[in-house]
Design an enzyme around this catalytic site. Sequence first.
Site, mmCIF file in Angstrom:
data_model
loop_
_atom_site.group_PDB
_atom_site.id
_atom_site.type_symbol
_atom_site.label_atom_id
_atom_site.label_comp_id
_atom_site.label_asym_id
_atom_site.label_seq_id
_atom_site.Cartn_x
_atom_site.Cartn_y
_atom_site.Cartn_z
ATOM 1 N N ASN A 19 61.587 30.936 46.400
ATOM 2 C CA ASN A 19 62.411 30.259 47.415
ATOM 3 C C ASN A 19 63.832 30.034 46.901
ATOM 4 O O ASN A 19 64.798 30.210 47.644
ATOM 5 C CB ASN A 19 61.765 28.919 47.808
ATOM 6 N N ARG A 96 57.147 17.835 40.875
ATOM 7 C CA ARG A 96 57.146 16.440 40.431
ATOM 8 C C ARG A 96 57.270 15.518 41.631
ATOM 9 O O ARG A 96 58.079 15.785 42.534
ATOM 10 C CB ARG A 96 58.325 16.158 39.485
ATOM 11 N N ASN A 112 62.865 19.657 51.181
ATOM 12 C CA ASN A 112 61.706 20.241 50.493
ATOM 13 C C ASN A 112 61.060 21.255 51.422
ATOM 14 O O ASN A 112 61.195 21.168 52.643
ATOM 15 C CB ASN A 112 60.690 19.139 50.147
ATOM 16 N N HIS A 114 57.235 22.716 52.220
ATOM 17 C CA HIS A 114 55.814 22.443 51.957
ATOM 18 C C HIS A 114 54.985 23.499 52.682
ATOM 19 O O HIS A 114 55.231 23.779 53.854
ATOM 20 C CB HIS A 114 55.449 21.040 52.456
ATOM 21 N N SER A 141 56.688 24.172 56.247
ATOM 22 C CA SER A 141 57.581 23.194 56.874
ATOM 23 C C SER A 141 58.740 22.870 55.939
ATOM 24 O O SER A 141 58.526 22.603 54.755
ATOM 25 C CB SER A 141 56.827 21.877 57.144
ATOM 26 N N ASP A 150 55.674 14.324 51.250
ATOM 27 C CA ASP A 150 55.496 15.325 52.321
ATOM 28 C C ASP A 150 55.570 14.681 53.708
ATOM 29 O O ASP A 150 55.002 15.203 54.673
ATOM 30 C CB ASP A 150 54.155 16.077 52.168
HETATM 31 C C1 GRF Z 1 56.073 27.478 47.735
HETATM 32 O O1 GRF Z 1 54.963 28.057 48.333
HETATM 33 C C2 GRF Z 1 56.393 26.161 48.366
HETATM 34 O O2 GRF Z 1 55.932 26.039 49.659
HETATM 35 C C3 GRF Z 1 55.697 25.184 47.483
HETATM 36 O O3 GRF Z 1 55.692 25.737 46.221
HETATM 37 C C4 GRF Z 1 55.816 27.148 46.286
HETATM 38 C C5 GRF Z 1 56.943 27.542 45.399
HETATM 39 O O4 GRF Z 1 57.035 28.916 45.215
HETATM 40 N N1 GRF Z 1 56.357 23.909 47.578
HETATM 41 P P1 GRF Z 1 58.343 29.543 44.546
HETATM 42 O O5 GRF Z 1 58.465 28.924 43.154
HETATM 43 O O6 GRF Z 1 59.495 29.240 45.422
HETATM 44 O O7 GRF Z 1 58.047 31.018 44.455
#
Ligand code: GRF
Length: 221
Positions: A19, A96, A112, A114, A141, A150
């Site tokens: 991400n 964390r 964030n 999720h 989300s 969350d």
């Molecule tokens: C993602 O699936 C996100 O939804 C969750 O943790 C994962 C992180 O993956 N919070 P990356 O490190 O971005 O590949």
Amino acid sequence: MSAGAPLKLAILISGRGSNMSAIARACLNGQIAARTAIVISDRADAGGVASAAQLGIPTAIVARGTARDAAAFEEALAATLEAQQPDAIALAGFMRILSSGFVARFLGRMFNIHPSLLPAYRGLHTHRRVLAAHETEHGASVHFVTAELDGGPVVLQSRVAVAADDTEATLSARVQTTEHIIYPQVLAWFAQRRLAWREGAAWLDGRRLETPIVEDFRAPA
Ligand code: GRF
């Protein structure tokens, strides 16, 4: 942030950083009117640290010690963030839980992602739990971070279909592909000042979002 100036973004990671890469690339190609000022990881061995460096983004490690050191960890994290004066902070697989005091310092500019259709399936192992419950739909989300884990106002969700033969790996891969679309989208709106935090809620284009916007990635029937 001053009107019209590109937004200054900090991204927090703990792992692979896919991400983070999607967001950082969207900044570099102009989809998000922002500059990734720093990528901070709480783990030196997180794969995303090397990916960020390859993209030319400054990185920092703020390692967490023992549970006893939780307050010191948050203080170090806050200091590293505040040194950058970020306009927005994206938690991207940052594993964390942040205290309410920490969240309050950055309220309204911290996001964030999720991997569930919140408010369903807060917490960990969402793909496994969705499969065990025989759900037919799942997703991700993007939400403002509040002190409730969350639980902050959701801006945008992706909806995907759960296939009969899905495994945790295939389902999480399908959801992750959509994460890489919706997270940059939300940050782009924030950078354009279309998205704002007001009165404890998310506002888009001057309207309070009573329900999240949903982007449907299910194949047409
Ligand atoms: C993602 O699936 C996100 O939804 C969750 O943790 C994962 C992180 O993956 N919070 P990356 O490190 O971005 O590949």
